[in-house]
Design an enzyme around this catalytic site. Structure first.
Site, mmCIF file in Angstrom:
data_model
loop_
_atom_site.group_PDB
_atom_site.id
_atom_site.type_symbol
_atom_site.label_atom_id
_atom_site.label_comp_id
_atom_site.label_asym_id
_atom_site.label_seq_id
_atom_site.Cartn_x
_atom_site.Cartn_y
_atom_site.Cartn_z
ATOM 1 N N HIS A 14 0.867 -1.195 0.000
ATOM 2 C CA HIS A 14 0.000 0.000 0.000
ATOM 3 C C HIS A 14 0.894 1.232 0.000
ATOM 4 C CE1 HIS A 14 -3.865 2.009 1.772
ATOM 5 N NE2 HIS A 14 -3.133 2.906 1.120
ATOM 6 N N HIS A 16 1.382 4.832 -2.422
ATOM 7 C CA HIS A 16 1.035 5.714 -3.534
ATOM 8 C C HIS A 16 2.320 6.394 -4.009
ATOM 9 C CE1 HIS A 16 -3.319 5.405 -2.697
ATOM 10 N NE2 HIS A 16 -2.913 5.280 -1.439
ATOM 11 N N HIS A 194 -9.535 0.961 -1.482
ATOM 12 C CA HIS A 194 -9.512 1.617 -0.185
ATOM 13 C C HIS A 194 -10.925 1.546 0.396
ATOM 14 C CE1 HIS A 194 -5.695 3.050 -1.558
ATOM 15 N NE2 HIS A 194 -5.550 3.967 -0.624
ATOM 16 N N GLU A 197 -11.418 3.246 5.960
ATOM 17 C CA GLU A 197 -10.433 4.145 6.571
ATOM 18 C C GLU A 197 -11.209 5.249 7.292
ATOM 19 O OE1 GLU A 197 -6.748 7.143 5.339
ATOM 20 O OE2 GLU A 197 -8.221 6.539 3.835
ATOM 21 N N ASP A 275 1.845 3.989 2.867
ATOM 22 C CA ASP A 275 0.808 4.836 2.271
ATOM 23 C C ASP A 275 1.399 5.987 1.453
ATOM 24 O OD1 ASP A 275 -1.760 5.638 1.647
ATOM 25 O OD2 ASP A 275 -2.317 6.227 3.664
ATOM 26 N N ASP A 276 1.558 7.155 2.068
ATOM 27 C CA ASP A 276 2.136 8.349 1.429
ATOM 28 C C ASP A 276 3.264 8.859 2.333
ATOM 29 O OD1 ASP A 276 0.046 9.056 -0.846
ATOM 30 O OD2 ASP A 276 -1.107 8.527 0.942
#
Length: 339
Positions: A14, A16, A194, A197, A275-276
């Site tokens: 996961h 990005h 997704h 969340e 994630d980011d």
């Protein structure tokens, strides 16, 4: 523990790629490409990486992505992330990219995917990091826009393993994209989404039942529904959980409130991801350390997150066996008795 985590083989599911845009690279690309940013220095960009909720983050995220204009920009972004993977012993990664973020500003789909794919190929050849590429639809846009993007992706089927669904969950449930996901599956793509969340457990259920996903990205709201947790465990449905992201975006107010270890104990196939990471304060090592230190997990238990990620990955059984071998070798060396 820090040394153990640093050397632990990891698999990231996961991530990005646009979310790995560090302030230094954002500022440099903006200058190179003549893109006006509302910041006059790298320090000002870094200061802007403070936000209070998902939408505030997304606004900054999409603004930052505008500096990516050429194939080489996408290559440089991706290869910089792979170098970090090498440093942190990430041995396999399956990354998301958001083509609509770029095509909506006039960048060709081919420009985006060619740069990313070339970097992933070099990452395997030069760094020994295997990878897969997942194309995400932006859920705040229409399903028709997603279908148009899927048509473009069909020209690059050899480069894309799956399609996903990201961006703001609120007001954009999985059922909005049921038709395009069916089209994607018919075309041979795997699916992820997704869900759970900032949205309710129902989004997780509908992503599984309507979108036929192989993995749920995030999924932490599943604990609001005990029957769903039992179902996730019984079916080995993987959750790609992002601890630092979840606390940064106030899904949990503090890491001590995170439910990832609770889910692990209940037999859910949870994994740790970043994630980011440029925006959320840490790549894989930082996420593993946050869980290890907050919950005082033993090393063997921590390694289970890598086992889960290997099993949840979109590689064949032979490749999975090789990754398990690498993990087992590391653990054997770590726990070999000193004579």
């Amino acid at each position: 523990m820090k040394g153990f985590v640093s050397g632990l083989p990891k698999v990231e599911l996961h991530l990005h790629i646009e979310g790995t845009l560090e302030p230094e690279l954002m500022f440099a690309l903006a200058q190179k490409n003549g893109i006006a940013l509302p910041y006059d220095s790298v320090e000002a960009v870094r200061a802007a990486y403070e936000f209070d909720d998902l939408q505030s983050f997304l606004d900054l995220y999409y603004q930052g992505a505008q500096v990516l204009r050429t194939e080489q920009d996408f290559y440089d972004l991706t290869y910089a992330y792979l170098l970090r993977c090498k440093e942190e012993h990430v041995i396999h990664t399956e990354i998301f990219f958001d083509p609509q973020t770029h095509t909506d500003t006039g960048i060709a789909f081919d420009t985006v995917i060619s740069g990313i794919h070339r970097a992933l190929s070099d990452g395997e050849a030069k760094l020994g990091i295997s990878s897969q590429l997942i194309m995400c639809f932006l859920r705040h846009l229409s399903e028709d826009a997603a279908i148009e993007t899927l048509q473009q992706a069909l020209l690059h089927k050899d480069k894309i393993i799956a399609v996903g669904l990201d961006s703001s969950e609120q007001g954009h449930p999985p059922e909005k994209f049921q038709r395009v996901f069916e089209m994607a599956r018919d075309a041979g793509f795997l699916t992820v989404a997704h869900a759970g969340e900032e949205g309710p457990p129902e989004n997780i259920i509908n992503a599984i039942e309507l979108l036929k996903v192989s993995r749920i990205d995030h999924g932490v709201r599943c604990t609001d529904d005990s029957h769903l947790v039992e179902q996730l465990a019984a079916t080995n449905m993987p959750l790609t959980v992002c601890p630092l992201s979840n606390t940064k975006l106030k899904v949990f107010s503090d890491m001590s409130e995170h439910n990832i270890v609770e889910l692990l104990d209940k037999g859910v196939q949870v994994t740790i991801n970043s994630d980011d990471p440029a925006y959320f304060g840490g790549y894989m090592n930082a996420n593993f350390m946050a869980i290890a230190t907050t919950f005082d997990l033993p090393k063997q238990r921590l390694a289970q997150f890598t086992r889960n990620a290997i099993d949840a990955s979109f590689i064949d059984e032979v490749a999975k066996a090789k990754l398990h071998e690498r993990l087992n070798h590391y653990l054997d060396v770590q726990f070999k008795p000193v004579i």
